[in-house]
Write a protein that holds these residues in place. Structure first.
Motif, short mmCIF file in Angstrom:
data_model
loop_
_atom_site.label_atom_id
_atom_site.label_comp_id
_atom_site.label_asym_id
_atom_site.label_seq_id
_atom_site.Cartn_x
_atom_site.Cartn_y
_atom_site.Cartn_z
N ALA A 96 0.84 -1.21 0.00
CA ALA A 96 0.00 0.00 0.00
C ALA A 96 0.87 1.25 0.00
N ALA A 97 1.96 1.23 0.76
CA ALA A 97 2.86 2.40 0.81
C ALA A 97 3.46 2.68 -0.57
N ILE A 98 3.83 1.62 -1.27
CA ILE A 98 4.41 1.79 -2.61
C ILE A 98 3.35 2.34 -3.56
N ALA A 99 2.13 1.78 -3.50
CA ALA A 99 1.05 2.22 -4.40
C ALA A 99 0.74 3.69 -4.17
N GLU A 100 0.67 4.09 -2.92
CA GLU A 100 0.38 5.49 -2.57
C GLU A 100 1.49 6.41 -3.09
N GLN A 101 2.73 5.98 -2.90
CA GLN A 101 3.87 6.79 -3.36
C GLN A 101 3.87 6.89 -4.89
N ALA A 102 3.49 5.80 -5.56
CA ALA A 102 3.50 5.79 -7.03
C ALA A 102 2.50 6.79 -7.60
N ARG A 103 1.43 7.02 -6.84
CA ARG A 103 0.43 7.99 -7.30
C ARG A 103 0.85 9.42 -6.99
N GLU A 110 6.76 9.33 -8.32
CA GLU A 110 7.35 8.02 -8.60
C GLU A 110 8.87 8.07 -8.69
N GLN A 111 9.40 9.20 -9.18
CA GLN A 111 10.85 9.30 -9.35
C GLN A 111 11.17 10.76 -9.63
N VAL A 112 12.30 11.21 -9.12
CA VAL A 112 12.75 12.57 -9.43
C VAL A 112 14.28 12.57 -9.36
N ILE A 113 14.90 13.35 -10.22
CA ILE A 113 16.36 13.44 -10.21
C ILE A 113 16.83 13.84 -8.81
N PHE A 114 17.81 13.09 -8.29
CA PHE A 114 18.20 13.31 -6.89
C PHE A 114 19.42 14.23 -6.76
N ALA A 115 19.85 14.82 -7.87
CA ALA A 115 20.97 15.77 -7.78
C ALA A 115 20.44 17.15 -7.35
N ASP A 116 19.34 17.57 -7.91
CA ASP A 116 18.81 18.91 -7.59
C ASP A 116 17.63 18.86 -6.62
N PHE A 117 17.10 17.68 -6.39
CA PHE A 117 15.90 17.56 -5.55
C PHE A 117 16.16 16.61 -4.38
N THR A 118 15.35 16.78 -3.35
CA THR A 118 15.18 15.72 -2.36
C THR A 118 13.69 15.45 -2.28
N HIS A 119 13.26 14.52 -1.45
CA HIS A 119 11.82 14.28 -1.27
C HIS A 119 11.62 13.65 0.10
N ALA A 120 10.38 13.72 0.56
CA ALA A 120 10.09 13.28 1.94
C ALA A 120 10.54 11.84 2.21
N PRO A 121 10.21 10.87 1.34
CA PRO A 121 10.60 9.49 1.70
C PRO A 121 12.11 9.33 1.86
N GLY A 144 26.85 8.73 -8.79
CA GLY A 144 25.40 8.70 -8.65
C GLY A 144 24.80 7.75 -9.66
N HIS A 145 23.52 7.42 -9.47
CA HIS A 145 22.83 6.50 -10.37
C HIS A 145 21.50 7.11 -10.78
N SER A 146 21.00 6.75 -11.94
CA SER A 146 19.76 7.35 -12.46
C SER A 146 18.63 7.30 -11.44
N TYR A 147 18.52 6.15 -10.75
CA TYR A 147 17.39 5.95 -9.84
C TYR A 147 17.77 6.18 -8.37
N THR A 148 18.85 6.92 -8.14
CA THR A 148 19.28 7.19 -6.77
C THR A 148 18.10 7.65 -5.91
N ALA A 149 17.93 7.00 -4.76
CA ALA A 149 16.89 7.35 -3.78
C ALA A 149 15.49 7.31 -4.38
N ASN A 150 15.24 6.32 -5.21
CA ASN A 150 13.92 6.18 -5.83
C ASN A 150 12.81 6.27 -4.76
N PRO A 151 11.85 7.17 -4.94
CA PRO A 151 10.82 7.37 -3.91
C PRO A 151 10.02 6.11 -3.58
N LEU A 152 9.78 5.26 -4.56
CA LEU A 152 9.02 4.03 -4.27
C LEU A 152 9.80 3.13 -3.32
#
Ligand SMILES: Cc1ncc(COP(=O)(O)O)c(C=O)c1O
Length: 431
Positions: A64-71, A74-85, A309-317
């Motif tokens: 459920a946590a993954i489904a909620e996060q996916a909506r 789902e993903q954002v570049i982690f060089a210029d951004f951070t995110h709550a998860p 770094g990697h393309s999917y670094t710190a993937n929010p899901l």
């Protein structure tokens, strides 16, 4: 075409000799500790699907946590951004780690977490103006399949085909121990003497020592004492070098404590985490550094930064899965289940050891139980034979050569675990 036929035509499987291996089983779904095959068969997952699964397959809380996060994101570049998860998961994991292990670098899997730790250690020293490039690893240690991780793990014997690609790493003996072992203190002394010899041969040049704490996984669930890790950490600190703990397998409750370093009472300089980080749902990893290491990368010069770094670094899901998995892990019931698994392992393994003369080196650390059978290591024919027989009885157990081990998800039902031990008992009688 069936899924099996499509697979046979197009898929290349890991660690598999496709010319001789039976076709892979088709997993239709999984729930708790059970994998349901498309052919209607059921398998009790006693290896936690390559040591990743903690709370059971398709756990509804994590799903459920993954489904909620996916909506949501789902993903954002982690060089210029951070995110709550990502921010929250980093803070939560650091809160469980000892000392000032406070700085998280995200990557994708266990191998890349190790790769990052090795690169960080090397650059830490050059940023400090010191030319320390020697790495030390333990005999049999396995750290992953990327080139740096293979170099650190070359003594595991898995990497013959790539020998020429690897950089040299000093290897010292791992003082493995087991129930009833009375030679461990001597082996620990020998290991520390071998390390002393490396320090003597490379004065001021040892960048870091890397070790799988308490349990070497792929080497055959070889276990060491917390006392040894304490002596090791003290000696490395005294020599002014860095200690990297590869907790890719041991992390998140496997050894009975949340991390092996917590159980051993040591503070490494860098720690690698993956596998159980997302409860076994998604690939994600962390290399956690003590604050002084992070400080050495700060400055006005971009070359001082850690340019990795990697393309999917710190993937929010993955991070959302990690947070949900931690919620489950921190619940008192989970600690109780881990304790119950260890108690069942100890009781059943002691019984087996008393009854089967061919069983040697019984050992348990937390949710991991293992023993040796006669044989010559990873290539032993007994491993595939037993694996096949266990599968026929509905158990997914993958011996590492002549080493049989169990590492179930924490949700496993007591009756199911006892049934697995009963079946192992029966198969040992048939050998
Ligand atoms: C101790 C240890 N380190 C690193 C790795 C590599 O992890 P991954 O397979 O996720 O790259 C493994 C995998 O089994 C491991 O057991």
């Amino acid at each position: 075409m069936t899924d099996s036929e499509l697979d046979a035509a197009h898929v290349w499987h890991p660690f598999t000799q496709a010319a001789t291996a039976p076709p892979p089983m088709v997993a239709a779904r999984a729930e708790g500790a059970t994998i349901f095959g498309a052919d209607g068969r059921e398998y009790l997952d006693l290896v936690s699907s390559w040591w990743v699964n903690l709370h059971g397959h398709a756990n509804p809380v994590i799903a459920a946590a993954i489904a909620e996060q996916a909506r949501t994101l789902e993903q954002v570049i982690f060089a210029d951004f951070t995110h709550a998860p990502a921010a929250r998961l980093a803070a939560r994991v650091c809160g469980h780690l000892p000392g000032d292990l406070d700085r998280v670098f995200y990557s994708d899997d266990g191998s890349t977490a190790v790769e990052v730790a090795l690169k960080m250690a090397r650059q830490y020293w050059s940023n400090c103006g010191e030319d320390r490039s020697v790495f030390v690893a333990f005999d049999g240690g396995y750290h992953g399949d990327t080139v740096g991780a293979m170099s650190a793990g070359h003594s595991s014997g898995f990497f013959g085909a790539w020998e020429s690609m690897l950089f040299p790493v000093e290897v010292v003996p791992f003082p493995a121990t087991w129930d009833g072992d009375d030679g461990v203190a001597d082996r620990e002394r020998q290991a520390l003497l071998a390390l002393e010899d490396v320090f003597a041969r490379h004065p001021g040049k040892v960048a870091a020592v890397i070790v799988e704490p308490l349990v070497q996984g792929a080497a055959g669930m070889r276990m060491c004492r917390p006392e040894f890790l304490r002596a090791l950490a003290a000696r490395i600190a005294e020599a002014g070098s860095l200690l990297i703990l590869d907790e890719v397998m041991t992390g998140f409750g496997r050894t009975g404590a949340i991390f092996a370093c917590v159980k051993a009472g040591i503070v490494p300089d860098l720690v690698c985490l993956s596998k159980g980080l997302t409860g076994g749902f998604l690939p994600l990893s962390m290399t956690v550094a003590r604050e002084f290491i992070h400080q050495a990368f700060l400055g006005t010069d971009i070359a001082r930064a850690f340019l990795h770094g990697h393309s999917y670094t710190a993937n929010p899901l993955g991070c959302a899965a990690g947070l949900a998995s931690l919620d489950l892990l921190e619940a008192p019931e989970c600690g109780a289940r881990i304790g119950d698994i260890e108690a069942i392992h100890r009781q059943r393994l002691a019984g087996l050891a008393a009854r089967h003369a061919q069983l040697s080196r019984p050992r348990v650390t937390g949710t991991i139980a293992a023993f040796d059978l006669p044989g010559d290591g990873y290539a032993s024919a007994i491993g595939p034979t037993l694996k096949k027989r266990f599968l026929e009885r509905g158990l997914l157990i993958r011996p590492l050569g002549n080493v049989v081990y169990l590492m179930p998800p924490y949700c496993i039902d007591h009756m199911a675990l006892h049934r697995a031990w009963d079946i192992i008992d029966g198969e040992l009688s048939r050998l």
